[in-house]
Design a protein around this motif. Structure first.
Motif, short mmCIF file in Angstrom:
data_model
loop_
_atom_site.label_atom_id
_atom_site.label_comp_id
_atom_site.label_asym_id
_atom_site.label_seq_id
_atom_site.Cartn_x
_atom_site.Cartn_y
_atom_site.Cartn_z
N GLY A 1 22.25 17.04 25.24
CA GLY A 1 21.22 17.38 24.25
C GLY A 1 21.83 18.01 23.02
O GLY A 1 23.05 17.99 22.82
N THR A 2 20.95 18.60 22.18
CA THR A 2 21.43 19.19 20.92
C THR A 2 21.53 20.70 20.99
O THR A 2 22.10 21.32 20.10
CB THR A 2 20.46 18.84 19.77
N GLN A 3 20.94 21.32 22.04
CA GLN A 3 20.89 22.78 22.10
C GLN A 3 22.09 23.35 22.83
O GLN A 3 22.06 23.47 24.05
CB GLN A 3 19.59 23.25 22.75
N ALA A 4 23.13 23.64 22.10
CA ALA A 4 24.36 24.14 22.72
C ALA A 4 24.14 25.55 23.25
O ALA A 4 23.38 26.32 22.70
CB ALA A 4 25.50 24.13 21.70
N THR B 1 26.39 18.26 17.85
CA THR B 1 26.51 19.01 19.09
C THR B 1 27.33 18.20 20.09
O THR B 1 27.03 17.04 20.35
CB THR B 1 25.13 19.29 19.71
N ILE B 2 28.40 18.82 20.59
CA ILE B 2 29.23 18.20 21.62
C ILE B 2 28.88 18.88 22.94
O ILE B 2 28.86 20.11 23.01
CB ILE B 2 30.74 18.47 21.36
N ARG C 1 29.91 22.71 22.35
CA ARG C 1 30.14 23.37 21.06
C ARG C 1 29.52 22.55 19.92
O ARG C 1 29.17 21.38 20.11
CB ARG C 1 31.64 23.51 20.82
N GLU C 2 29.42 23.18 18.75
CA GLU C 2 28.97 22.45 17.56
C GLU C 2 30.13 22.39 16.58
O GLU C 2 30.62 23.43 16.14
CB GLU C 2 27.77 23.14 16.93
N ALA D 1 22.28 21.20 25.98
CA ALA D 1 23.61 20.58 25.98
C ALA D 1 24.51 21.36 26.92
O ALA D 1 24.56 22.58 26.84
CB ALA D 1 24.20 20.58 24.57
#
Lengths: 453, 479
Positions: B476-479, A447-448, A243-244, B242
């Protein structure tokens, strides 16, 4: 080379050696041997650490470590050497080795001592030398008391022990500008780490306190209590789904985010184009409300220093004003490479301070609403060239401003350049156990990733 | 020449010490509650050269020597050291170390016996085989190859490091042992730039051999081209994903997975204290069938190898996991004795000024049967990581991370595009049970690993074949 020619007369006893004499002799020897310039630094750390585990002594380590390093210049070519052997013959050997290396290394226009007029010819007394009159058996009692408090809960099933350490360091730096700076400093610490268990498995956490003056250490019981509470609260942790969300860094890890900033504005990274913040002077790096200052002269502080690793007078200054970068972190070498003047940061930054805040950590948790309170980061997934950031983390899931449950096996990711802009607030829970004095820090989104589908 | 004679000549003779003096120092420690004691003499010479901005800028030389004295009483350890190797300092350290336990009287030392180790590497200095001009040439050659490989290469940093070490161990059980250890390392890192974007790549290698081997094996060219290749791949990398997904790990250095996920958790100290997530699990299944992991300190010329460890025990190949079942821990003498077993030759220390503890040597997984291309082809959607930075583990919770520095997406059995580096996180006791395919392409790393534990660094090796793991969290950053 004959070792007997030298006029150096060094006391070889491990006790009470005259460190200033050794350093001056080294400079004279190097100049006689053809060095155009030389700098020498020497250090002697003495002390001990004692640890207890499960209520009994585990280790007692006596420390007495010496080190002497030289850098010599032949014109603009440089060679370095170091040794822990303080006998004159050994010091002469390493100077010879450094001189020999300097005849092979290339001339480098930017190389050399820092300019003579920048030397810290006089400097304030910083009260860094605060020996702790403490015998090892008293230290053991403190460690045992700390561990007892930490273990005082039936869920604490094991211990990695508690330790008490006290070290006094004598540091000296001298160079062929006739500069010689010499000071002593102390560093005392108490730490404790325990293990808790429930049916879901084991968790470990720790707490510590470190200071130059033993009077400034946290109370022994409070360190043990904090180690216990930090460990217990991790029990029954789970992962999250990806999730973010906003994240709140506890002070002891918020510091690392600023550490990445200082690496990025360090001259050594900048002149190599190896930083994600190139040409950033005058740029908005942080939100407008965030300023960062450096103060090397805070009495008894851990990162106080009257001069840097090149003898340069340190300076109190603003590094970031209202979000804008005012200055880099430079040594004389990186400064020359960039056409600038050293900032007195050879060897690192000195006591970094952030804006004052009225917010407690609880206020920030409420402000975050839903997100993750981060208490631990592991691994080193930080790319200094791009600022890409991805690290393992543990902490707590927060919803509607209330802590819900402990989390582990998650990662946090982003890009440092964007993360700096996303700092929403800092707390008043300042942790001074390090060069960067920092409270909790709220970041409005990261970002998690987690293992829950 | 025998190592023991070299060690006596370098460490004892300069100040007139002889074997009997060591016995005398040891016997002042023994008696009363002290069970065992040892002396660890060390002398180390190290040189380092580095090139930056196209010129050889920095060179350094280092000489360290000293002796560490340890006294053991049950689970208690007293320790002191001195950088003076002479009798009065040795006795001072002995008296300081023995304060850990009450000493009633001195006892007579058992008779001395010499323990010889393996002969896994050369004894001569690994860095005097080339003269200074030849060393400069190696650095410049790497710089030129990297810059000529592609015009997008903007920065090159090259380093060459050589170390030569002599150690002597004298133990209260009469053992006397010595080792002479070479260690070299070459490293190159580059930054490439394209349309304002900059990315790095780095490669290196080394081991317990001399500088000549870099020339004989043409390593300089291989390393330089590999560093450039990595930087160029990263210039094209998209954001990393991610979430939990199938991950294929390349062979060799990605074995850092094993070092973090299971290696540390199987060190004897954590298991004796029962603070490891693997404590008390010998004989249990901790990995898929077919997974066999060993720690082998006896590989010739490897960075993590030792003829004998820092307590005088010859190194061995220890099976940690056999066909998925946990078989053994890595032990030093203290933890082995307290656990009722024997040392596996894993007692290591950073220097005379540090206490030994159980540490890994070369840790790797044996090969399986699958061709690496079949492993990739079996993945519908996944993450393929071939190069890594380092990693870290919390041995108590078992959670570990390791950070990819070169990775790709796999879609429908094909490698599609490169993605940025990302940290992978998992659970040590769980991750190897998710291994579903093991490649037939076992590789060891190129000799670049350094392991940190409780503030002490030691050189280590890792290795593995290509592995498919069904489900690791990719950060990573791309959920």
């Amino acid at each position: 080379m004959s070792k007997q020619e030298s006029t150096v007369n060094i006391n070889t006893s491990s006790k009470d050696m005259d460190i200033e004499q050794i350093v001056s002799d080294a400079i004279r020897y190097a100049k006689n041997k053809g060095a155009d310039h030389i700098e020498v630094s020497a250090r002697n750390d003495k002390g001990y650490s004692v640890s207890s585990r499960l209520g009994d002594i585990e280790t007692l380590e006596h420390h007495n470590q010496r080190a002497l390093g030289v850098t010599v210049y032949r014109g603009k070519a440089k060679g370095s050497a170091d040794s822990n052997d303080m006998r004159s013959s050994a010091i002469e050997d390493i100077i010879d080795a450094a001189l020999s290396m300097a005849s092979f290394t290339a001339e480098d226009e930017s190389a050399g001592l820092a300019d003579a007029e920048l030397m810290a010819t006089n400097y304030p007394e910083l009260e860094l030398d605060r020996p702790w009159q403490l015998e090892p058996d008293q230290a053991l009692k403190i460690a045992m008391q700390c561990e007892d408090i930490a273990r005082d809960d039936e869920r604490i099933v094991n211990s990695e022990g508690a330790s008490v350490s006290t070290i006094r360091s004598e540091s000296i730096y001298a160079n062929s500008h006739d500069f010689l700076g010499h000071y002593a400093s102390t560093r005392h610490s108490i730490s404790c780490s325990v293990v808790a268990a429930d049916e879901k498995g084991m968790q470990r956490d720790y707490w510590y306190s470190v200071a130059r003056d033993a009077q400034a250490l946290d109370a022994v019981d409070s360190i043990g209590l904090k180690a216990r509470e930090r460990t217990l609260r991790r029990l029954n942790a789970r992962s999250l789904s990806t999730r973010e969300v906003p994240v709140l860094f506890e002070p002891n890890i918020a510091r690392s985010i600023f550490g990445h900033f200082f690496s990025a504005i360090n001259g050594a990274a900048l002149y190599r184009d190896a930083s994600f913040l190139p040409d950033s002077l005058g740029q908005n790096i942080f939100p407008d409300w965030l300023s960062i200052s450096e103060d090397p002269y805070i009495k008894t502080a851990l990162a106080s220093s009257p001069f840097d690793a090149e003898g340069v007078r340190t300076q109190a200054r603003d590094i970031v004003s209202n979000g804008v970068l005012e200055g880099y972190i430079l040594s004389s070498y990186s400064a020359r490479k960039l056409g600038m003047t050293t900032t007195g940061n050879s060897g690192g930054v000195h006591n970094i301070r952030l804006p004052e805040s009225q917010y407690t950590q609880d206020d920030l948790i409420k402000q975050m609403g839903s997100g993750v309170l981060l208490t631990e980061l592991i691994g080193n997934g930080v790319n200094p060239v791009t600022g890409d950031y991805s690290r393992g983390a543990a902490g707590f899931w927060v919803e509607n401003g209330e802590i819900q449950y402990p989390v582990q096996e998650i990662t946090i990711a982003g890009n440092l350049k964007e993360m700096f802009q996303r700092i929403a607030a800092v707390g008043n829970d300042i942790d001074t156990c390090g060069g960067i004095h920092c409270g909790s820090m709220l970041m409005d989104q990261m970002t998690i990733a987690g293992s829950v589908d | 020449m025998e190592s023991i004679d070299i060690a006596r000549a370098q460490l004892l003779s300069p100040t007139g010490l002889v074997d009997e003096d060591l016995n005398r120092a040891l016997s002042t420690i023994l008696g009363g509650a002290v069970d065992a004691a040892d002396l660890y003499f060390q002398s180390q010479v190290r040189e380092a050269w580095s090139l930056d901005d196209g010129i050889v800028k920095d060179a350094s030389y280092s000489r360290q020597r000293g002796v560490g004295v340890r006294a053991i009483s049950g689970e208690k350890t007293g320790f002191a050291y001195s950088d003076d190797i002479e009798m009065s300092a040795l006795l001072d350290s002995a008296r300081a170390a023995r304060t850990i336990a009450k000493v009633s009287n001195s006892i007579v030392m058992p008779s001395q016996h010499i323990q010889t180790g393996h002969q896994l590497y050369l004894q001569d200095s690994p860095f005097t085989v080339l003269d200074e001009h030849q060393k400069m040439d190696l650095l410049r050659q790497a710089d030129e190859i990297a810059r000529q490989a592609d015009p997008r290469v903007k920065q090159v940093v090259v380093s060459l490091v050589g170390m030569h070490e002599v150690i002597l161990i004298a133990r209260s059980d009469g053992l006397l042992a010595a080792d002479v250890r070479p260690l070299v390392r070459f490293n190159i890192s580059v930054i490439a730039e394209q349309n304002g974007r900059r990315e790095q790549g780095s490669m290196g290698g080394g081991g317990r051999f001399d500088y000549n081997q870099f020339i004989q094996e043409n390593s300089i060219e291989t390393f330089a081209k590999e560093a450039v290749r990595q930087a160029l791949v990263n210039l094209e990398a998209k954001d990393a994903p991610a979430g939990k997904m199938t991950v294929v790990l390349g062979p060799g250095w990605p074995g850092v997975l094993l070092h973090e996920a299971v290696g540390h958790g199987l060190e004897g100290d954590f298991n004796r204290k029962e603070t490891s997530a693997f404590s008390g699990r010998i004989g249990e299944r901790v990995a898929s069938a077919g997974v066999t992991v060993v720690d082998d300190g006896t590989l010739k010329n490897r960075r993590g190898s030792l003829n004998l460890d820092d307590e005088g025990t010859p190194t061995q190949c220890t099976t940690l996991i056999e066909d998925g079942v946990l078989r053994g821990y890595m032990q030093d003498r203290l933890n082995a004795q307290l656990s009722g077993t024997v040392s596996t030759g894993n007692g290591r220390r950073e220097s005379y000024a540090h206490l030994p503890m159980p540490r890994m040597t070369n840790t790797y997984m044996l090969a399986g049967e699958h061709a690496p291309e079949d492993i990739i082809a079996s993945v519908e959607h996944g993450f393929y990581a071939v190069n890594f930075g380092g990693g870290q583990v919390d041995i108590t919770s078992g959670k570990f991370v390791f950070s990819a520095s070169e990775a790709y997406m796999i879609e429908n059995g094909k490698i599609t595009y490169p993605v940025k580096g990302a940290t992978l996180i998992g659970d040590g006791p769980d991750v190897l049970t998710r291994v579903s395919m093991i490649g037939n392409d076992l590789q060891l790393d190129s000799g670049i690993g350094t392991c940190g534990k409780e503030g002490q660094s030691v050189p280590v090796g890792v290795g593995q074949p290509t592995l498919k793991v069904d489900g690791i969290t990719v950060g990573g950053t791309q959920a």
